[in-house]
Design a protein around this motif. Structure first.
Motif, PDB file in Angstrom:
ATOM      1  N   ALA A   1     -18.848   5.731 -25.720  1.00  0.00           N
ATOM      2  CA  ALA A   1     -20.101   6.089 -25.596  1.00  0.00           C
ATOM      3  C   ALA A   1     -20.862   6.251 -27.137  1.00  0.00           C
ATOM      4  O   ALA A   1     -22.619   5.786 -26.926  1.00  0.00           O
ATOM      5  N   MET A   2     -21.011   7.859 -26.806  1.00  0.00           N
ATOM      6  CA  MET A   2     -21.574   8.721 -27.779  1.00  0.00           C
ATOM      7  C   MET A   2     -21.073   8.009 -29.029  1.00  0.00           C
ATOM      8  O   MET A   2     -21.470   8.263 -29.769  1.00  0.00           O
ATOM      9  N   MET A   3     -20.699   7.857 -28.781  1.00  0.00           N
ATOM     10  CA  MET A   3     -19.830   7.149 -30.439  1.00  0.00           C
ATOM     11  C   MET A   3     -20.987   5.781 -30.201  1.00  0.00           C
ATOM     12  O   MET A   3     -20.844   5.639 -31.900  1.00  0.00           O
ATOM     13  N   ARG A   4     -20.473   4.593 -30.292  1.00  0.00           N
ATOM     14  CA  ARG A   4     -21.944   3.589 -29.755  1.00  0.00           C
ATOM     15  C   ARG A   4     -23.461   4.023 -30.658  1.00  0.00           C
ATOM     16  O   ARG A   4     -23.834   3.680 -30.660  1.00  0.00           O
ATOM     17  N   ALA A   5     -23.163   4.923 -29.227  1.00  0.00           N
ATOM     18  CA  ALA A   5     -25.003   5.821 -29.129  1.00  0.00           C
ATOM     19  C   ALA A   5     -25.123   5.890 -30.684  1.00  0.00           C
ATOM     20  O   ALA A   5     -26.576   6.609 -30.796  1.00  0.00           O
ATOM     21  N   ALA A   6     -24.355   7.328 -31.095  1.00  0.00           N
ATOM     22  CA  ALA A   6     -24.429   7.642 -33.109  1.00  0.00           C
ATOM     23  C   ALA A   6     -24.651   6.514 -33.558  1.00  0.00           C
ATOM     24  O   ALA A   6     -25.069   6.164 -34.830  1.00  0.00           O
TER      25      ALA A   6
ATOM     26  N   PRO B   1      -7.336   8.206 -28.877  1.00  0.00           N
ATOM     27  CA  PRO B   1      -7.958   9.146 -28.993  1.00  0.00           C
ATOM     28  C   PRO B   1      -6.450   9.699 -29.970  1.00  0.00           C
ATOM     29  O   PRO B   1      -5.111   9.624 -29.891  1.00  0.00           O
ATOM     30  N   ALA B   2      -7.014  11.297 -30.619  1.00  0.00           N
ATOM     31  CA  ALA B   2      -6.255  12.196 -31.399  1.00  0.00           C
ATOM     32  C   ALA B   2      -6.479  13.952 -30.836  1.00  0.00           C
ATOM     33  O   ALA B   2      -6.991  14.226 -30.942  1.00  0.00           O
ATOM     34  N   GLN B   3      -5.364  14.802 -30.756  1.00  0.00           N
ATOM     35  CA  GLN B   3      -5.368  15.869 -30.450  1.00  0.00           C
ATOM     36  C   GLN B   3      -5.094  17.312 -31.942  1.00  0.00           C
ATOM     37  O   GLN B   3      -3.830  16.592 -32.465  1.00  0.00           O
ATOM     38  N   ASP B   4      -6.010  17.347 -32.972  1.00  0.00           N
ATOM     39  CA  ASP B   4      -5.413  18.347 -33.766  1.00  0.00           C
ATOM     40  C   ASP B   4      -5.114  19.380 -33.593  1.00  0.00           C
ATOM     41  O   ASP B   4      -5.472  20.327 -32.482  1.00  0.00           O
ATOM     42  N   HIS B   5      -3.954  20.057 -34.343  1.00  0.00           N
ATOM     43  CA  HIS B   5      -3.785  22.041 -33.663  1.00  0.00           C
ATOM     44  C   HIS B   5      -4.669  22.528 -34.795  1.00  0.00           C
ATOM     45  O   HIS B   5      -3.780  22.420 -36.125  1.00  0.00           O
ATOM     46  N   LYS B   6      -5.153  23.824 -34.984  1.00  0.00           N
ATOM     47  CA  LYS B   6      -6.644  23.704 -36.622  1.00  0.00           C
ATOM     48  C   LYS B   6      -5.671  25.595 -37.071  1.00  0.00           C
ATOM     49  O   LYS B   6      -6.309  25.472 -37.695  1.00  0.00           O
ATOM     50  N   ARG B   7      -5.199  26.403 -36.213  1.00  0.00           N
ATOM     51  CA  ARG B   7      -4.892  27.181 -36.305  1.00  0.00           C
ATOM     52  C   ARG B   7      -4.066  27.201 -36.693  1.00  0.00           C
ATOM     53  O   ARG B   7      -2.636  26.360 -36.473  1.00  0.00           O
ATOM     54  N   ALA B   8      -3.504  28.702 -37.964  1.00  0.00           N
ATOM     55  CA  ALA B   8      -2.307  28.368 -38.616  1.00  0.00           C
ATOM     56  C   ALA B   8      -1.026  28.752 -37.454  1.00  0.00           C
ATOM     57  O   ALA B   8       0.310  27.954 -38.574  1.00  0.00           O
TER      58      ALA B   8
ATOM     59  N   ASP C   1      -9.275   8.883 -18.007  1.00  0.00           N
ATOM     60  CA  ASP C   1     -10.161   7.545 -18.561  1.00  0.00           C
ATOM     61  C   ASP C   1     -11.422   7.889 -18.668  1.00  0.00           C
ATOM     62  O   ASP C   1     -12.480   6.900 -19.501  1.00  0.00           O
ATOM     63  N   ALA C   2     -12.623   8.336 -17.363  1.00  0.00           N
ATOM     64  CA  ALA C   2     -14.126   8.865 -17.448  1.00  0.00           C
ATOM     65  C   ALA C   2     -14.344   9.678 -19.205  1.00  0.00           C
ATOM     66  O   ALA C   2     -15.897   9.117 -19.372  1.00  0.00           O
ATOM     67  N   GLU C   3     -13.659  10.210 -19.402  1.00  0.00           N
ATOM     68  CA  GLU C   3     -13.825  11.365 -20.506  1.00  0.00           C
ATOM     69  C   GLU C   3     -13.617  10.182 -21.369  1.00  0.00           C
ATOM     70  O   GLU C   3     -14.737  10.139 -22.743  1.00  0.00           O
ATOM     71  N   HIS C   4     -12.905   9.347 -21.344  1.00  0.00           N
ATOM     72  CA  HIS C   4     -12.654   7.997 -23.237  1.00  0.00           C
ATOM     73  C   HIS C   4     -14.080   7.715 -23.065  1.00  0.00           C
ATOM     74  O   HIS C   4     -14.401   7.575 -23.837  1.00  0.00           O
ATOM     75  N   GLU C   5     -14.319   7.172 -21.545  1.00  0.00           N
ATOM     76  CA  GLU C   5     -15.406   5.664 -21.809  1.00  0.00           C
ATOM     77  C   GLU C   5     -16.873   6.915 -21.903  1.00  0.00           C
ATOM     78  O   GLU C   5     -17.193   6.453 -23.033  1.00  0.00           O
TER      79      GLU C   5
END
Ligand code: GLY
Length: 428
Positions: free
Chosen positions: A246-251, A208-215, A238-242
């Motif tokens: 799971a959502m990526m697999r569902a897609a 996972p990665a976290q972007d910073h969208k605002r200037a 860990d629960a959020e990652h799982e």
């Protein structure tokens, strides 16, 4: 292997740099590339959204794999044209790329396959959209349905900017892309990007990665393409990652059930709400700047991963990661994301890149005839540093940034600062 990479941003420089380190890669073409890719590959001029031209170039130059970086050529069906010419392509065809090219399509797919996301309604006319805004009130999110170069989403804390965003869409600000408008529930929480490689069957999550969208610092100012990023993300449980995996697999499974042959990267943009992660958007490609912190940590041969994805053999691949943290800071031209000057000479790139664990990826740059690196875009450089822990990766990234200069240069000095304070930093 001879590879053609389509695109010319920091993401493509990171892809090209990883491919160039693969022992199986003999030659890399990049169309159009930038000042950084020119130093490790051959930049070529090609109409990147013209599938027939890209396929003809690939055939004529004995290319073994075409890697498509940006969304526009994917949505235009360049991967379909390349595959039809018998050349493996990394990136979904036009049908699969609708997951990014039409937010309405993506929302409907999520509904059909039970993937959690904010409530949303789409409108094809101004008056019903405005009436719905009055009904739901603010805060609220307004999105142009189609591709709008990262400018089609308005997060409105009051109704006035929401009404204005809807009016602008229907007045043609984004052309056809804004003739359908989505009005969505506002969700709050930290955002997180989770990208997966998929050949339509096997799904291999990246870190996972976290972007910073605002200037500007403290997440102020206008939205940009992304001002900095880090990976992995220390605040994700860990629960959020799982749940996100799971959502990526569902897609992916959902698209396969619907007959869509999806080969490439699927990018999930998530928000970590109090009720669990929800999808904000899907993209049909590597993220920019996420790729600039994900690929430096990947130790598996990228050329093998991309070819296996394109050929439907991803089950043969295992991804391995460096046990290090990565932080990347974007150096931008003064005025970005609005108007900015170009052709400013850049100093200090070599000195910065000589620091341990530091790589300077070029985005909006070009090489002058005498080899000087000049600015050529809004986001100019991505300064990425690896470190044994999050704090040292941040420290090395900013030490490298301090060595680089060009007229008008600006950057955010708080990339990763909020995450360093822990999850509680999102509740205040
Ligand atoms: N980092 C945002 C994007 O790639 O869309």
């Amino acid at each position: 292997m001879r590879i053609l990479v389509i695109g010319g941003g920091g993401r493509e420089h990171a892809i090209v740099a990883s491919l160039a380190s693969s022992p199986g890669v003999d030659h890399i073409f990049v169309a159009p590339g930038n000042g950084g890719t020119a130093q490790v590959a051959e930049n070529v001029a090609l109409p990147a959204e013209d599938g027939a031209a890209v396929a003809a170039f690939a055939r004529d130059n004995a290319v073994d794999l075409v890697v498509i970086g940006p969304e526009a050529p994917l949505v235009a069906g360049v991967a379909d044209a390349v595959r039809a010419a018998g050349v493996p392509a990394f990136g979904p065809g036009a049908e699969g790329a609708r997951i990014e090219g039409s937010k309405e399509f993506a929302k409907a797919l999520m509904r059909r396959h039970g993937i959690p996301a904010g409530e949303s309604r789409s409108f094809a006319a101004l008056e019903p959209a405005l009436a719905y805004l009055e009904e739901v009130g603010a805060p609220v999110v307004v999105k142009a349905d189609g591709l709008a170069a990262g400018k089609g989403v308005t997060v409105a804390m009051d109704l006035a900017p929401a009404r204005e965003a809807v009016r602008e869409c229907f007045a043609g600000r984004f052309g056809e892309a804004g003739q359908t408008v989505l009005i969505e529930e506002y969700l709050s929480g930290p955002e997180c990007s989770l990208l997966v490689f998929t050949d339509g069957h096997t799904v291999l999550p990246m870190a996972p990665a976290q972007d910073h969208k605002r200037a500007f610092e403290d997440d102020q100012g206008p939205n940009t393409g992304g001002m900095g990023v880090y990976s992995p993300v220390p605040i994700v449980t860990d629960a959020e990652h799982e749940a996100m995996v799971a959502m990526m697999r569902a897609a992916v499974e959902g698209m396969a059930e619907e007959g869509i042959d999806y080969r490439g990267v699927l990018y999930g943009g998530f928000i970590l709400t109090a009720e669990g992660p929800k999808v904000l958007e899907f993209n049909a490609r590597f993220g920019d700047p996420e790729t600039q912190v994900i690929l430096p940590r990947l130790t598996t041969d990228l050329a093998e991963v991309l070819l296996a994805t394109a050929e439907g053999r991803l089950a043969d691949i295992e991804l391995e990661w460096r046990d290090e943290w990565a932080v990347s800071v974007v150096l931008a031209s003064g005025g970005y994301p609005g108007d900015y000057d170009v052709d400013m000479p850049i100093s200090g790139i070599g000195e910065a890149a000589a620091l341990p664990g530091v790589t300077v990826y070029h985005a909006g740059t070009r090489l002058a005839a005498d080899g000087t690196v000049l600015t050529a875009g809004g986001r100019v450089l991505n300064v990425t540093a690896l470190g044994a822990d999050f704090a040292s990766a941040r420290a090395w990234a900013y030490e490298a940034v301090a060595l680089i200069d060009f007229d008008g240069m600006f950057y955010r000095s708080d990339i990763g600062a909020r995450a360093a304070r822990g999850r509680a930093a999102w509740t205040v």
